[in-house]
Design a protein around this motif. Structure first.
Motif, PDB file in Angstrom:
ATOM      1  N   SER A 154      -2.021  -1.567  -5.987  1.00  0.00           N
ATOM      2  CA  SER A 154      -0.811  -1.183  -5.254  1.00  0.00           C
ATOM      3  C   SER A 154       0.309  -2.191  -5.484  1.00  0.00           C
ATOM      4  O   SER A 154       1.491  -1.828  -5.501  1.00  0.00           O
ATOM      5  N   HIS A 188       1.246   2.899  -3.522  1.00  0.00           N
ATOM      6  CA  HIS A 188       0.108   3.425  -4.290  1.00  0.00           C
ATOM      7  C   HIS A 188       0.112   4.952  -4.260  1.00  0.00           C
ATOM      8  O   HIS A 188       0.445   5.563  -3.236  1.00  0.00           O
ATOM      9  N   HIS A 202      -6.268  -1.512   0.468  1.00  0.00           N
ATOM     10  CA  HIS A 202      -6.651  -2.014  -0.854  1.00  0.00           C
ATOM     11  C   HIS A 202      -7.334  -0.881  -1.619  1.00  0.00           C
ATOM     12  O   HIS A 202      -8.542  -0.895  -1.862  1.00  0.00           O
ATOM     13  N   TYR A 240       0.820  -1.211   0.000  1.00  0.00           N
ATOM     14  CA  TYR A 240       0.000   0.000   0.000  1.00  0.00           C
ATOM     15  C   TYR A 240       0.855   1.262   0.000  1.00  0.00           C
ATOM     16  O   TYR A 240       0.417   2.325  -0.453  1.00  0.00           O
TER      17      TYR A 240
END
Length: 411
Positions: free
Chosen positions: A358, A153, A302, A150
């Motif tokens: 990600s 991202h 997510h 993550y």
């Protein structure tokens, strides 16, 4: 759910296959774990410099089924045979937590680049050995990355650009998995495999706290857990709430559960800054302006499914001499960013599509490091070591104890 959102999610899991370059990195996967699909197999379809070449599992039949399902051309008889193959450049280690240490060490000693599922190892004892291996300090060493996806991202970069670590006084983090997704017999709840929620979803919370404060916790003030008590499940937390003291008395909180409510609630992190003065030349000399900023990132783990960053700024104008509040108001705004271009700033010119997960952004960084190219973001070895120290700190405070050290002898 909007049509554009549905399209984005569809393409995320059914991406177009890109043409592979002749110098593509060849990956081997140790273990036929379902998580490998998210971590590597799907992202690799979108990367011209990545080929999934081989897989090995404890059960060859399972490895063959996994290979057939995912279009992997080779099946090896053992993990070691995979490491011994000179045609394999990189290794994904998606094994149960307790096996990360052994196979990451062996992969590095075999000269392979390693994409290592989080948590990197079972405890900080193993982390000290793994991340300080002499092989990693040699010229042109293997690349080792703990897969905190993550953090790669674009929305995380947007969020962090709105956070001033020096002014943060409190952070609240939340993550969960519904009860129906993970049953009691899952490896997450096996003590001998270094199971527990703080080792699972909780690691996301802990990493977020460390990044937001830009510092390491000085103390775990409390760690209240709900845990199993019998059999292989003993001392495995399925829910926890922990509170940490960071430098200057700042507080970071983390809640996570692997037995959450039926309806999935997106992860979040809410950051409260201290009140600071804001220069404003439009005000008369007798007045001063202050702001308190609160920033929340929703769905950060997510982000492909749904995410948003909310900013709420509470302003005050005061009389300088009396400190009396003359005016108060609040301004709010929100932002999303599925691509580097949408994130803007230093990321604006980087590659990315709205359907990139990600994991795909993470793979981009990993390949760039292996190829000797610059990366916009990275998780370095010291970062991963400090992460395991924080996990140990929480387990010690909870009374469950740190996760057991592997019997594998690295020396």
């Amino acid at each position: 759910m909007s049509l554009s959102q549905l399209k984005r999610i569809y393409w995320a899991f059914n991406p177009p296959t890109v043409e592979k370059r002749t110098d593509a990195l060849r990956f081997g996967i140790i273990g036929a774990a379902n998580s490998a699909a998210w971590a590597l197999i799907i992202p690799a379809k979108l990367h011209p410099e990545v080929v999934i070449q081989a897989v090995a599992a404890r059960d060859r039949k399972r490895a063959e089924e996994f290979a057939k399902k995912n279009g992997i051309p080779e099946v090896k008889d053992s993990y070691q045979e995979l490491l011994d193959d000179p045609n394999i450049d990189c290794i994904l280690v998606p094994l149960p937590n307790a096996l990360h240490f052994e196979w990451a060490v062996k992969a590095i000693r075999a000269g392979k680049h390693v994409l290592l599922e989080k948590p990197s190892v079972s405890n900080s004892i193993e982390a000290e050995i793994l991340f300080k291996m002499p092989e990693l300090d040699q010229p042109n060493p293997p690349v080792l990355l703990e897969a905190f996806h993550y953090r790669f991202h674009p929305i995380w970069s947007v969020f962090m650009s709105l956070v001033n670590p020096a002014d943060v006084v409190h952070v609240d983090t939340y993550s969960m998995i519904p009860w129906w997704f993970v049953n009691k017999d899952h490896i997450h709840f096996n003590y001998n495999l270094a199971g527990g929620t703080m080792m699972g979803m909780g690691t996301y919370n802990f990493a977020a706290l460390r990044l937001i404060f830009g510092a390491e916790p000085e103390e775990c003030i409390s760690a209240d857990v709900k845990a199993f008590t019998e059999g292989v499940h003993h001392d495995c937390d399925y829910e926890f709430k922990a509170k940490f003291r960071f430098p200057n008395g700042c507080i970071g909180e983390a809640f996570s559960t692997l037995q959450g409510p039926t309806v999935w609630h997106p992860s979040y992190a809410t950051v409260t800054h201290r009140q600071v003065e804001v220069p404003d030349k439009t005000l008369p000399p007798s007045q001063e302006k202050f702001v308190t900023r609160e920033v929340t990132i929703h769905g950060f783990i997510h982000a492909i499914f749904w995410h948003r960053v909310d900013v709420k700024e509470s302003y005050e104008i005061r009389d300088k001499s009396t400190k009396k509040v003359i005016k108060k108001w609040t301004e709010s705004r929100s932002q999303k960013a599925h691509t580097p271009k949408e994130a803007g700033g230093d990321l604006a010119n980087l590659e990315g599509e709205t359907y990139w997960m990600s994991f795909r952004y993470q793979l981009e960084a990993f390949v760039n490091r292996v190829k000797g190219r610059e990366t916009a973001y990275w998780v370095d070895r010291e970062d991963s070591l400090n992460q395991m120290k924080m996990v140990d700190m929480a387990y010690e405070k909870s009374g469950l104890g740190v996760r057991p050290t592997s019997k594998f002898q690295a020396n």
